[in-house]
Design an enzyme around this catalytic site. Structure first.
Site, PDB file in Angstrom:
ATOM      1  N   TYR A 145       0.842  -1.190   0.000  1.00 20.75           N
ATOM      2  CA  TYR A 145       0.000   0.000   0.000  1.00 20.75           C
ATOM      3  C   TYR A 145       0.879   1.242   0.000  1.00 20.75           C
ATOM      4  O   TYR A 145       1.798   1.361   0.811  1.00 20.75           O
ATOM      5  CB  TYR A 145      -0.901   0.001   1.245  1.00 20.75           C
ATOM      6  CG  TYR A 145      -1.823   1.196   1.305  1.00 20.75           C
ATOM      7  CD1 TYR A 145      -2.842   1.360   0.356  1.00 20.75           C
ATOM      8  CD2 TYR A 145      -1.681   2.166   2.300  1.00 20.75           C
ATOM      9  CE1 TYR A 145      -3.696   2.457   0.412  1.00 20.75           C
ATOM     10  CE2 TYR A 145      -2.535   3.265   2.352  1.00 20.75           C
ATOM     11  CZ  TYR A 145      -3.530   3.407   1.414  1.00 20.75           C
ATOM     12  OH  TYR A 145      -4.365   4.501   1.470  1.00 20.75           O
ATOM     13  N   ASP A 243       9.299   2.748   0.330  1.00 24.62           N
ATOM     14  CA  ASP A 243       8.202   3.406   1.048  1.00 24.62           C
ATOM     15  C   ASP A 243       8.280   2.987   2.515  1.00 24.62           C
ATOM     16  O   ASP A 243       7.881   1.897   2.889  1.00 24.62           O
ATOM     17  CB  ASP A 243       6.858   3.000   0.427  1.00 24.62           C
ATOM     18  CG  ASP A 243       5.687   3.668   1.131  1.00 24.62           C
ATOM     19  OD1 ASP A 243       5.897   4.383   2.121  1.00 24.62           O
ATOM     20  OD2 ASP A 243       4.540   3.449   0.670  1.00 24.62           O
ATOM     21  N   LYS A 271       3.626   8.605   9.290  1.00 25.05           N
ATOM     22  CA  LYS A 271       3.364   8.000  10.596  1.00 25.05           C
ATOM     23  C   LYS A 271       4.343   8.514  11.674  1.00 25.05           C
ATOM     24  O   LYS A 271       4.172   9.633  12.135  1.00 25.05           O
ATOM     25  CB  LYS A 271       3.328   6.479  10.459  1.00 25.05           C
ATOM     26  CG  LYS A 271       2.189   6.114   9.472  1.00 25.05           C
ATOM     27  CD  LYS A 271       1.840   4.667   9.326  1.00 25.05           C
ATOM     28  CE  LYS A 271       0.563   4.515   8.533  1.00 25.05           C
ATOM     29  NZ  LYS A 271       0.695   4.000   7.190  1.00 25.05           N
TER      30      LYS A 271
HETATM   31  C1  LIG Z   1       0.043   4.486   5.823  1.00 29.50           C
HETATM   32  C2  LIG Z   1       0.842   4.260   4.590  1.00 29.50           C
HETATM   33  C3  LIG Z   1       0.763   5.119   3.472  1.00 29.50           C
HETATM   34  C4  LIG Z   1      -0.235   6.211   3.381  1.00 29.50           C
HETATM   35  O1  LIG Z   1      -0.057   7.203   4.340  1.00 29.50           O
HETATM   36  P1  LIG Z   1      -1.286   8.166   4.690  1.00 29.50           P
HETATM   37  O2  LIG Z   1      -0.693   9.135   5.657  1.00 29.50           O
HETATM   38  O3  LIG Z   1      -2.360   7.297   5.262  1.00 29.50           O
HETATM   39  O4  LIG Z   1      -1.715   8.809   3.419  1.00 29.50           O
HETATM   40  C5  LIG Z   1       1.642   4.911   2.433  1.00 29.50           C
HETATM   41  N1  LIG Z   1       2.530   3.911   2.448  1.00 29.50           N
HETATM   42  C6  LIG Z   1       2.624   3.058   3.496  1.00 29.50           C
HETATM   43  C7  LIG Z   1       3.650   1.978   3.466  1.00 29.50           C
HETATM   44  C8  LIG Z   1       1.771   3.195   4.584  1.00 29.50           C
HETATM   45  O5  LIG Z   1       1.856   2.321   5.594  1.00 29.50           O
END
Ligand SMILES: *Cc1c(COP(=O)(O)O)cnc(C)c1O
Length: 432
Positions: A145, A243, A271
């Protein structure tokens, strides 16, 4: 299940004005046969709902709160900051302080830019990679994701040959996905097939991945797989984007760099870097980052980007990571719980497994191992739903999806962890 009358009433009220009553779909508890909890407050490892029920929290704002809820040190500085004004849309000093802090921790993040969400970070990183390489395709991996930009929302291809995906959301024209190649994770052969395809190999702008996937449950990359990506990106001048919105400052101090000894060209953060506020970032090689406006031709901007309150929270959160043996201690805490769960799985001979990376882990029901999304999809979702309700009714909040990670924070005490471990063991005994 206990009654949660006030929370239920609030949720009904929310549903009148907000689609599904939530501002992010996972919060609606779909498939769990239970109404969502409505949270009133959090403190340390504990969250309290509107009915006054307390839960030990293993979601931690999806991993953001590595120092627990309402951390006193972070809040003190944030309160001071708020008194100075909360937003200017003009440059502030604290932006430089957090940027230098990131670079001090991870030296190959030579330059960084702050945004407000992980979605923005990955979207901007991909645009930058395309602008820098002047190439079009991106490779991603099934089950990973990267936020909800159109071209990331792809339905996983079922076979190695089916790399051209269809959309996993309505509202996305097929054309948006034309340049997204979605491959099975940890599959070197599928990756080689794309990079060895003469029509594709010279047109791949970026490979983006979660180093330890967390958004299909915890599924680590194999080291060889990451190395293969690194080698192909070097060979064909594609940008390797790691990511680390979830894994950054989580699986290790320097994230994937410590965990796998692999350096990305661009890294995305979110995060933890926001310290519980809406902040995220992307950064990496100066040569690439300098393609961003105003220095270069790749446009990217934000009214609240680098917001001083969020930057203060993030800066304080990063500083706290530098306490002696921070990661060692956090991992010891986590192991206290995960050892109990592993023991219970083996004692009960449950058809389940636990996969862990540092202070994040997932219990997969119905599988003995999960190495990719195709396997993650085979989990027993009914048993997970049963498990979720069992934990919740006994005062433990876990992420409400099988394919998510639990997060342990420094605020989780030994007592909380042992209580949780005992509950999991009881559940496995009862339902196995
Ligand atoms: C949470 C997450 C996102 C998206 O971040 P948001 O702040 O919710 O837009 C993208 N990549 C990874 C790996 C994530 O865990």
């Amino acid at each position: 299940m206990h009654q949660r009358l006030i929370s239920d009433k609030i949720y009904e009220n929310l549903c009148e004005v907000i689609p599904g009553g939530v501002n992010s779909p996972v919060r609606a508890f779909k498939g769990l046969n239970i109404k969502p909890v409505v949270i009133a407050s959090g403190n340390g490892a504990i969250i309290t709902d509107e009915d006054g029920r307390e839960y030990i929290d293993y979601c931690g704002s999806w991993g953001a709160l590595i120092h627990g809820h309402a951390n006193k040190k972070i809040l003190k500085k944030v309160k001071e900051r708020i008194n100075l004004g909360t937003s200017f849309g003009i440059t502030t000093k604290i932006e430089g302080e957090i940027a230098h802090k990131v670079k001090e921790i991870i030296p190959h993040i030579e330059k960084i830019r702050f945004v407000s969400s992980g979605t923005e970070a990955t979207m901007s990183a991909v645009r930058l990679a395309r602008g820098y390489t002047k190439k079009q395709y991106i490779i991603k991996f099934n089950g990973h994701y990267h936020g909800h930009a159109d071209y990331f929302l792809v339905q996983a291809g079922s076979g190695v040959s089916q790399v051209n995906p269809t959309s996993s959301s309505a509202g996305i024209p097929d054309e948006m996905l034309k340049y997204t190649l979605s491959l099975p994770f940890n599959n070197e052969e599928a990756l080689s097939r794309v990079f060895e395809d003469p029509t594709l190999q010279s047109n791949i702008a970026a490979v983006i991945l979660e180093p330890v996937a967390g958004n299909m449950g915890v599924v680590p990359a194999t080291k060889n797989f990451l190395k293969k990506i690194r080698d192909f990106c070097n060979q064909y001048h594609s940008v390797m984007i790691i990511d680390e919105v979830m894994t950054g400052f989580r699986i290790a101090y320097r994230g994937a760099y410590d965990y796998y000894d692999i350096q990305a060209d661009l890294t995305t953060f979110g995060k933890i870097i926001g310290g519980g506020f809406p902040a995220a970032a992307f950064g990496g090689k100066a040569e690439i980052m300098n393609y961003l406006a105003p220095l270069g031709p790749v446009y990217q901007a934000g009214t609240l980007s680098g917001n001083p309150v969020a930057m203060e929270a993030g800066f304080q959160a990063l500083k706290l990571l530098q306490a002696p043996n921070f990661y060692k201690k956090l991992e010891q805490k986590t192991n206290l719980l995960t050892n109990m769960i592993n023991q219970a799985i083996s004692d009960t001979k449950a058809n389940a497994c636990l996969q862990q990376a540092g202070s994040m882990f997932t219990i997969f029901f119905g599988r003995k191992s999960v190495t990719n999304y195709e396997e993650a999809k085979l989990c027993d979702l009914n048993l997970f739903a049963e498990f979720f309700r069992y934990m919740l009714s006994n005062g433990v909040y876990i992420p409400p999806l099988q394919m998510e990670a639990w997060f342990v924070s420094t605020a989780h005490t030994k007592d909380y962890l042992i209580k949780t471990g005992e509950l999991v063991a009881q559940f496995l005994k009862k339902y196995n």
